[in-house]
Design a protein around this motif. Sequence first.
Motif, PDB file in Angstrom:
ATOM      1  N   UNK A  55      44.856  40.860  23.248  1.00  0.00           N
ATOM      2  CA  UNK A  55      43.890  41.513  22.371  1.00  0.00           C
ATOM      3  C   UNK A  55      42.650  41.888  23.172  1.00  0.00           C
ATOM      4  N   UNK A  56      42.232  43.148  23.047  1.00  0.00           N
ATOM      5  CA  UNK A  56      41.025  43.606  23.736  1.00  0.00           C
ATOM      6  C   UNK A  56      39.802  43.201  22.934  1.00  0.00           C
ATOM      7  N   UNK A  57      38.654  43.118  23.642  1.00  0.00           N
ATOM      8  CA  UNK A  57      37.412  42.793  22.938  1.00  0.00           C
ATOM      9  C   UNK A  57      37.036  43.898  21.957  1.00  0.00           C
ATOM     10  N   UNK A  58      37.495  45.115  22.261  1.00  0.00           N
ATOM     11  CA  UNK A  58      37.196  46.220  21.348  1.00  0.00           C
ATOM     12  C   UNK A  58      35.874  46.884  21.626  1.00  0.00           C
ATOM     13  N   UNK A  59      35.275  46.550  22.773  1.00  0.00           N
ATOM     14  CA  UNK A  59      34.013  47.168  23.152  1.00  0.00           C
ATOM     15  C   UNK A  59      34.163  47.875  24.494  1.00  0.00           C
ATOM     16  N   UNK A  60      33.329  48.879  24.687  1.00  0.00           N
ATOM     17  CA  UNK A  60      33.387  49.630  25.940  1.00  0.00           C
ATOM     18  C   UNK A  60      32.281  50.652  26.000  1.00  0.00           C
ATOM     19  N   UNK A  61      32.452  51.605  26.919  1.00  0.00           N
ATOM     20  CA  UNK A  61      31.441  52.643  27.098  1.00  0.00           C
ATOM     21  C   UNK A  61      32.098  54.018  27.072  1.00  0.00           C
ATOM     22  N   UNK A  62      31.311  54.976  26.638  1.00  0.00           N
ATOM     23  CA  UNK A  62      31.807  56.355  26.570  1.00  0.00           C
ATOM     24  C   UNK A  62      31.838  56.926  27.991  1.00  0.00           C
ATOM     25  N   UNK A  63      33.033  57.100  28.528  1.00  0.00           N
ATOM     26  CA  UNK A  63      33.120  57.601  29.908  1.00  0.00           C
ATOM     27  C   UNK A  63      32.849  59.104  29.944  1.00  0.00           C
ATOM     28  N   UNK A  64      33.555  59.838  29.078  1.00  0.00           N
ATOM     29  CA  UNK A  64      33.271  61.266  28.943  1.00  0.00           C
ATOM     30  C   UNK A  64      33.769  61.728  27.580  1.00  0.00           C
ATOM     31  N   UNK A  95      40.860  54.638  27.687  1.00  0.00           N
ATOM     32  CA  UNK A  95      41.725  55.097  26.609  1.00  0.00           C
ATOM     33  C   UNK A  95      41.174  56.409  26.033  1.00  0.00           C
ATOM     34  N   UNK A  96      42.075  57.232  25.547  1.00  0.00           N
ATOM     35  CA  UNK A  96      41.674  58.420  24.802  1.00  0.00           C
ATOM     36  C   UNK A  96      41.459  58.028  23.347  1.00  0.00           C
ATOM     37  N   UNK A  97      40.482  58.645  22.708  1.00  0.00           N
ATOM     38  CA  UNK A  97      40.208  58.317  21.305  1.00  0.00           C
ATOM     39  C   UNK A  97      39.276  59.363  20.713  1.00  0.00           C
ATOM     40  N   UNK A  98      39.113  59.309  19.418  1.00  0.00           N
ATOM     41  CA  UNK A  98      38.048  60.056  18.760  1.00  0.00           C
ATOM     42  C   UNK A  98      36.853  59.126  18.594  1.00  0.00           C
ATOM     43  N   UNK A  99      35.652  59.682  18.747  1.00  0.00           N
ATOM     44  CA  UNK A  99      34.437  58.959  18.394  1.00  0.00           C
ATOM     45  C   UNK A  99      34.028  59.445  17.010  1.00  0.00           C
ATOM     46  N   UNK A 100      33.802  58.501  16.113  1.00  0.00           N
ATOM     47  CA  UNK A 100      33.497  58.848  14.728  1.00  0.00           C
ATOM     48  C   UNK A 100      32.183  58.191  14.316  1.00  0.00           C
ATOM     49  N   UNK A 101      31.526  58.788  13.346  1.00  0.00           N
ATOM     50  CA  UNK A 101      30.314  58.193  12.777  1.00  0.00           C
ATOM     51  C   UNK A 101      29.116  58.231  13.701  1.00  0.00           C
ATOM     52  N   UNK A 102      29.143  59.078  14.717  1.00  0.00           N
ATOM     53  CA  UNK A 102      28.005  59.222  15.628  1.00  0.00           C
ATOM     54  C   UNK A 102      27.581  60.683  15.608  1.00  0.00           C
ATOM     55  N   UNK A 103      26.274  60.923  15.443  1.00  0.00           N
ATOM     56  CA  UNK A 103      25.737  62.287  15.503  1.00  0.00           C
ATOM     57  C   UNK A 103      26.136  62.918  16.833  1.00  0.00           C
ATOM     58  N   UNK A 104      26.725  64.090  16.783  1.00  0.00           N
ATOM     59  CA  UNK A 104      27.223  64.706  18.020  1.00  0.00           C
ATOM     60  C   UNK A 104      26.111  64.913  19.052  1.00  0.00           C
ATOM     61  N   UNK A 105      24.907  65.163  18.590  1.00  0.00           N
ATOM     62  CA  UNK A 105      23.803  65.382  19.526  1.00  0.00           C
ATOM     63  C   UNK A 105      23.378  64.078  20.199  1.00  0.00           C
ATOM     64  N   UNK A 108      26.281  60.504  24.565  1.00  0.00           N
ATOM     65  CA  UNK A 108      25.930  60.572  25.976  1.00  0.00           C
ATOM     66  C   UNK A 108      26.860  59.660  26.765  1.00  0.00           C
ATOM     67  N   UNK A 109      27.222  60.111  27.962  1.00  0.00           N
ATOM     68  CA  UNK A 109      28.104  59.295  28.795  1.00  0.00           C
ATOM     69  C   UNK A 109      27.480  57.917  29.009  1.00  0.00           C
ATOM     70  N   UNK A 110      28.311  56.910  28.984  1.00  0.00           N
ATOM     71  CA  UNK A 110      27.950  55.502  29.215  1.00  0.00           C
ATOM     72  C   UNK A 110      27.317  54.835  27.998  1.00  0.00           C
ATOM     73  N   UNK A 111      27.198  55.531  26.879  1.00  0.00           N
ATOM     74  CA  UNK A 111      26.691  54.849  25.689  1.00  0.00           C
ATOM     75  C   UNK A 111      27.710  53.787  25.236  1.00  0.00           C
ATOM     76  N   UNK A 122      43.227  53.593  16.283  1.00  0.00           N
ATOM     77  CA  UNK A 122      42.005  53.111  16.920  1.00  0.00           C
ATOM     78  C   UNK A 122      41.082  54.265  17.298  1.00  0.00           C
ATOM     79  N   UNK A 123      39.832  54.185  16.832  1.00  0.00           N
ATOM     80  CA  UNK A 123      38.798  55.139  17.193  1.00  0.00           C
ATOM     81  C   UNK A 123      37.585  54.331  17.621  1.00  0.00           C
ATOM     82  N   UNK A 124      36.497  55.013  17.991  1.00  0.00           N
ATOM     83  CA  UNK A 124      35.322  54.284  18.466  1.00  0.00           C
ATOM     84  C   UNK A 124      34.078  54.820  17.779  1.00  0.00           C
ATOM     85  N   UNK A 125      33.095  53.930  17.671  1.00  0.00           N
ATOM     86  CA  UNK A 125      31.833  54.285  17.043  1.00  0.00           C
ATOM     87  C   UNK A 125      30.719  53.453  17.667  1.00  0.00           C
TER      88      UNK A 125
END
Lengths: 131, 382
Positions: A55-64, A95-105, A108-111, A122-125
């Motif tokens: 099981x992954x921790x489920x946390x990470x950073x936005x690479x791109x 991993x590839x995923x959709x980011x949801x629930x975050x204002x597109x503006x 930023x990379x590494x958030x 699985x998606x990320x927010x």
Amino acid sequence: MDRPRPIPDALTQPYWDAAAEGRLLVQRCDACERHQWYPRAHCVVCGAADPAWVEAKGTGRLHTFTVLEKTPNPEFQGELPYVLAIVQLDEGVRVAANVVGVDHDALTCEMPLEVTFVDGLPCFTSPGGSA
Amino acid sequence: MAFPSGEVAIVGVYESPRRKAPGVHPFAIQAECILGAVADAGLELGDVDGFATAAGFPSEGGLQMSLSEVAEYMGLHPRWFDGTDIGGATFISHAGHAALAIAAGMADVVVVSYAAAGYSGIPDIPFADYGTNNAGPGQFEIPYGPSTVSTYALAATRHMHEYGTTPEQLARIAVQCRANAAPNPDARFRDPITIDEVLASPVIAAPLHRLDCCIVSDSGGAFVMTSKRRAERLSNRPVYLLGFGEALGQLSMSQMWPFTETAAVHSGARAFASAGMRPSDIDVAQIYDSFTITVLLTLESLGFCAKGEGGAYVEAGELAYNTDGGGLSSNHPGRRGVFTMIEGVRQLRGSSPGVQLDDPKTCLVNGTGGSLSATATMILGV
């Protein structure tokens, strides 16, 4: 038109079963102790067979990321605009995923991001946010 | 066997002037191109004993055994053949493989060809945008809605983050290709564009705009290769294959590591080594321009400039590239590799339909296939 659903196989079924329960799995090789994504029948680094599910921790950073404003794929026309991202998990895999629930503006990379599940996918927010 | 540098030449080329050909099956365009290239070489179809193509994309008219399908359509029964398929770079790989076959005596005259109805499609044959489906490795990507453009956009975003590359610098590449297309009577678009116009065109997948993306056409092309000895007896100026390298990266987005370079790091190094050259020996380049970011990443990966300095490098304009207008303005039915080879040959013969340089001696050709996946690099010379 519905989005294409993943088509599980014998090896990947546990991943999708866990996702349906709100848990994110990745593979980890017992022999060389490296995490691996995407799941395979062997470790691509050392060649050992049958990496284990952990099981992954489920946390990470936005690479791109990119925000798709147009797509030729009819299944996704109704989703536009949406975020396609590569997320680097704390376990070191991407991993590839959709980011949801975050204002597109605000993207930023590494958030920092955390996993959330949308219809078993699985998606990320943003940490503390929800889809 | 080392790459047979200088032992094999391209002696015939043909690019279809078509850009829109609704209702024409791609195999008919294949025939136009193969016959055109053979005629340009001063040869006949009966001389051809080696053949390479890939025509299995839905817009290309073939299926899994597309090499056999096209060979049959042409009436060819080659003793050497290659159906390698690595996306847009395919036909440069074919040329590298064919050079080895010719040098080894396994073929005498090889044709490499490609055609597609990328613009019009084939009626009732479903369009396919992406190279994987939602089973196997693709089950972890396709459900998230990638498009061909989006993968390249991921690379652009990361390059901007790491190196400060700007949308204006990427737009500069589109502006340059359009300027190169202006004299080319067959180019899809010839009217000049500005950086502001690129940035004002609709965003497809941020940060890439419509004018950061290649045009879409119905067309094809082919070239003919033979040994140096036979080439010297033909009327066209032979253009020699001096160096070649190819490399497989990844196909899935999650496997791209890093996002800021391509497999041309490896294919380019192999090509330069086999030619005994380095980037400063290159007079002109044909760089597969599926998207503006593809050119920038490729120039860095090939070593024309340092990693991260591609933006400043294209602004300085030191290297002439995509002299026919490239895929961004002239011709892109889906896989441009064949046209980069053809324009490389035309430059070295002094017959570019676009911007002809003054007597260039070397041309580097680089193809990128898939989602920044596989590359093939060829160094041509006269």
